[in-house]
Structures are given as structure tokens and as C-alpha cells.
Design an enzyme around this catalytic site. Structure first.
Site, short mmCIF file in Angstrom:
data_model
loop_
_atom_site.label_atom_id
_atom_site.label_comp_id
_atom_site.label_asym_id
_atom_site.label_seq_id
_atom_site.Cartn_x
_atom_site.Cartn_y
_atom_site.Cartn_z
N TYR A 61 -14.16 7.49 -12.69
CA TYR A 61 -14.24 6.23 -11.93
C TYR A 61 -14.92 5.15 -12.77
O TYR A 61 -14.41 4.03 -12.91
CB TYR A 61 -14.99 6.46 -10.62
CG TYR A 61 -14.96 5.26 -9.68
CD1 TYR A 61 -13.83 4.98 -8.93
CD2 TYR A 61 -16.06 4.43 -9.56
CE1 TYR A 61 -13.79 3.89 -8.06
CE2 TYR A 61 -16.04 3.33 -8.70
CZ TYR A 61 -14.91 3.06 -7.95
OH TYR A 61 -14.88 1.98 -7.10
N ASP A 69 0.85 -1.19 0.00
CA ASP A 69 0.00 0.00 0.00
C ASP A 69 0.88 1.24 0.00
O ASP A 69 2.04 1.20 0.41
CB ASP A 69 -0.90 0.01 1.25
CG ASP A 69 -2.18 0.82 1.06
OD1 ASP A 69 -3.26 0.22 1.01
OD2 ASP A 69 -2.08 2.07 0.94
N ASP A 83 3.47 2.34 -4.54
CA ASP A 83 2.57 3.22 -5.28
C ASP A 83 2.25 2.49 -6.56
O ASP A 83 3.13 2.31 -7.43
CB ASP A 83 3.25 4.57 -5.57
CG ASP A 83 2.32 5.51 -6.35
OD1 ASP A 83 1.36 5.02 -6.98
OD2 ASP A 83 2.56 6.73 -6.34
N VAL A 84 1.01 2.05 -6.70
CA VAL A 84 0.64 1.16 -7.80
C VAL A 84 0.78 1.80 -9.18
O VAL A 84 0.72 1.11 -10.20
CB VAL A 84 -0.81 0.63 -7.64
CG1 VAL A 84 -0.90 -0.40 -6.54
CG2 VAL A 84 -1.81 1.75 -7.45
P1 NAD Z 1 -10.31 2.13 0.72
O1 NAD Z 1 -10.17 3.58 0.41
O2 NAD Z 1 -10.70 1.73 2.08
O3 NAD Z 1 -8.96 1.38 0.37
C1 NAD Z 1 -8.23 1.65 -0.79
C2 NAD Z 1 -6.76 1.37 -0.50
O4 NAD Z 1 -6.02 1.67 -1.69
C3 NAD Z 1 -6.20 2.27 0.63
O5 NAD Z 1 -5.49 1.49 1.56
C4 NAD Z 1 -5.28 3.21 -0.12
O6 NAD Z 1 -4.16 3.68 0.63
C5 NAD Z 1 -4.84 2.35 -1.31
N1 NAD Z 1 -4.30 3.16 -2.40
C6 NAD Z 1 -4.85 4.27 -2.95
N2 NAD Z 1 -4.01 4.77 -3.88
C7 NAD Z 1 -2.92 3.96 -3.93
C8 NAD Z 1 -1.72 3.94 -4.68
N3 NAD Z 1 -1.45 4.88 -5.59
N4 NAD Z 1 -0.84 2.94 -4.46
C9 NAD Z 1 -1.09 1.98 -3.54
N5 NAD Z 1 -2.19 1.95 -2.78
C10 NAD Z 1 -3.11 2.92 -2.98
O7 NAD Z 1 -11.32 1.58 -0.37
P2 NAD Z 1 -12.05 0.18 -0.58
O8 NAD Z 1 -13.49 0.46 -0.59
O9 NAD Z 1 -11.48 -0.88 0.28
O10 NAD Z 1 -11.65 -0.07 -2.10
C11 NAD Z 1 -10.94 -1.20 -2.58
C12 NAD Z 1 -11.23 -1.38 -4.05
O11 NAD Z 1 -12.61 -1.71 -4.21
C13 NAD Z 1 -11.00 -0.14 -4.91
O12 NAD Z 1 -10.46 -0.51 -6.15
C14 NAD Z 1 -12.40 0.41 -5.09
O13 NAD Z 1 -12.52 1.20 -6.26
C15 NAD Z 1 -13.20 -0.85 -5.18
N6 NAD Z 1 -14.64 -0.71 -4.89
C16 NAD Z 1 -15.07 -0.19 -3.71
C17 NAD Z 1 -16.44 -0.13 -3.45
C18 NAD Z 1 -17.00 0.39 -2.14
O14 NAD Z 1 -18.23 0.54 -2.04
N7 NAD Z 1 -16.21 0.64 -1.12
C19 NAD Z 1 -17.35 -0.56 -4.42
C20 NAD Z 1 -16.87 -1.08 -5.61
C21 NAD Z 1 -15.50 -1.16 -5.83
#
Ligand code: NAD
Length: 251
Positions: free
Chosen positions: A156, A38, A64-65
Site C-alpha cells: 500500500y 466502480d 475495473d480500473v
Molecule cells: P472504500 O473502500 O470505501 O472505497 C473504495 C472504492 O474503490 C470502492 O467503491 C471499491 O469498489 C472501488 N474499487 C476497488 N477496486 C476497484 C477496481 N479494481 N476497479 C474499480 N473500482 C474499484 O475506500 P475509501 O476510503 O473511500 O478510499 C478511496 C481512496 O482513498 C483509495 O484510493 C484509498 O486508498 C484512499 N485513502 C483512503 C484513506 C482512508 O482512511 N479511508 C486514507 C488515505 C487514502
């Protein structure tokens, strides 16, 4: 009883919190050695430490992805420590609600970079290790917003739609190496990403939309789908899109 991922090595991006964290914990409990990767280094370290304290195995890596060099370093660390990589979960993502009218070019570029360029880079740089292992399972986290529109969040939606098709074409390309690639499409999940919106009854109702189960999911409810796709139980699945949305897109 052996865990469902016994002996496997997994890299999970964005696993310092939210769904990635739930996946890291569940995979480790099921016997995988997990790289908690992360951009949030301290939080990632905490997740790995807790996993190790519980008697399972994990290490934290700053990643950083959007950066190829970071990817090369993280894959290298995993291979040096555990000899291989079997599983990659491209989970890291960011959400911007801006639409076509109010969105900026910078937001567009950042969203596309974090949500989908990242998945290309992850697959590309994990490939040599998976080829060497002679197998692999890659899971790209998309969204129901990669299947349907909502009238907002232009970048998005575009990024998650791209993730869906990147998954299918990568599945076709990488099958010759015995590597499976599938996407997961979560609906509304209770994480930091949705925290603000779910706090307010009106916005929560709006974002839940037609969700048949009429509630958001907990991160673990998505992690179980990822566990299945990561394991050999899903050996005949590739190029598939697994929807975990409480029925949002069923109607
Ligand atoms: P979250 O914000 O809790 O977690 C996202 C994580 O990604 C965080 O730990 C953040 O630090 C990390 N991150 C962000 N940018 C980064 C980078 N450049 N390099 C490395 N790490 C990075 O969100 P979440 O809800 O757990 O989301 C996880 C995945 O699920 C995402 O791809 C999101 O788009 C997807 N998603 C979420 C939902 C929802 O309702 N929460 C719904 C559909 C899809």
C-alpha cells in the site's frame, strides 16, 4: 449562483461508496455531469440514481480500473453522452496491511494494479478526450501513506508513494495540453476501508497516531479538496500534493 463545476464532465473511479461517492455527490451538486465508475455495479447505479433524483446529472458505469479495455469503454460512454471529459478523479483503491515479512506476491501485484497502474491507465485513456477539449484536471488519490512509512502495509505504501510521483511527472508531461495533475493525500477517513479499525478503541487510537485534530475525517472533508482541484479555482496548481490529514504529518 452557478456551481463551481458548471458545465464540466467528470469521471470518478471507486465512486460507489466512501470518498469517491462523496466526490460524485459534491461535484454533481456543483454542476458537473458525473460518471460514477466502480467495479461494484449495483452500488454505482444506486449512487447515480440518487444524484439524478436530487435534480443533478450522473450515470453509472462498471469499471475495473486495472483493465485498459474497461477504461476505453467508460471514456467512450462519457464522450458519447456529454461530448467531453474535463475531470478525472483516480480514487479507486484497496488496502492491505501486510508488511514485507507476511505480504504475498499476489497481494503486492493486486495492490499495485488497483492503486497505481489504474491511475496510469486512467490518465492515458482520458488523454485524447482532454486534448480535444483543450484542458483538463486530473486528481490522483494517494494517501499520507504515500509520504510517510508506518511499519506495515508495504504494498500500500509503495503504491501510494508511486501515485505521488506519477502525479508530478504526469503534471510536467501534460502541461503542454493545458491539463493539470495533482494528488490528494488523505489521513484517516471514516469509510468502509477503515471501518473495522475505527470500531475498536485501541486500533483506532493507533491508526490515528499523531493526528492533531484527534479524530478521523468524514469523506466529505476530502471531497471539498477534490472539488477545489477539479475546479478552475485551482488554475495555478499542478504537480501539487494536497494533504488532508487533520495534521497527522505536521509534527
Ligand atoms: P472504500 O473502500 O470505501 O472505497 C473504495 C472504492 O474503490 C470502492 O467503491 C471499491 O469498489 C472501488 N474499487 C476497488 N477496486 C476497484 C477496481 N479494481 N476497479 C474499480 N473500482 C474499484 O475506500 P475509501 O476510503 O473511500 O478510499 C478511496 C481512496 O482513498 C483509495 O484510493 C484509498 O486508498 C484512499 N485513502 C483512503 C484513506 C482512508 O482512511 N479511508 C486514507 C488515505 C487514502
Amino acid at each position: 449562483m452557478a456551481g463551481r463545476l458548471e458545465g464540466k464532465v467528470a469521471i470518478i473511479t471507486g465512486s460507489a461508496r466512501g470518498m469517491g461517492k462523496a466526490e460524485a455527490e459534491l461535484f454533481a451538486k456543483n454542476g458537473a455531469k458525473v460518471v460514477v465508475a466502480d467495479i461494484l455495479e449495483d452500488e454505482a447505479k444506486q449512487v447515480a440514481e440518487n444524484i439524478n433524483k436530487s435534480g443533478y446529472e450522473a450515470i453509472a458505469c462498471k469499471l475495473d480500473v486495472t483493465k485498459a479495455d474497461d477504461w476505453k469503454r467508460v471514456v467512450d460512454i462519457a464522450v458519447k453522452k456529454w461530448g467531453k471529459v474535463d475531470i478525472l478523479v483516480n480514487n479507486a483503491g484497496i488496502l492491505s496491511w501486510a508488511g514485507v515479512e507476511d505480504g504475498t506476491e499476489e497481494e503486492w501485484d493486486r495492490t499495485m494494479a488497483v492503486n497505481v497502474k489504474s491511475q496510469f491507465l486512467g490518465m492515458k485513456y482520458v488523454l485524447p478526450a482532454m486534448k480535444k477539449a483543450g484542458k483538463g484536471s486530473i486528481i490522483n488519490i494517494s494517501s499520507i501513506y504515500g509520504i510517510i512509512g508506518s511499519g506495515a502495509a508495504a504494498a500500500y505504501h509503495a503504491s501510494k508513494g508511486a501515485s505521488r510521483l506519477l502525479t508530478k511527472t504526469a503534471a510536467a508531461e501534460l502541461a503542454k495540453y493545458n491539463i493539470r495533475v495533482n494528488s490528494i493525500h488523505p489521513g484517516v477517513i471514516r469509510t468502509a476501508m477503515t471501518e473495522e479499525i475505527l470500531k475498536n478503541e485501541n486500533t483506532a487510537k493507533k491508526v490515528l497516531g499523531p493526528t492533531i485534530l484527534r479524530r478521523p475525517a468524514e469523506p466529505e472533508e476530502v471531497a471539498y479538496a477534490a472539488l477545489f482541484l477539479a475546479s478552475d479555482e485551482s488554475s495555478y496548481m499542478t504537480g501539487s500534493e494536497v494533504v488532508v490529514d487533520g495534521g497527522y504529518t505536521a509534527l
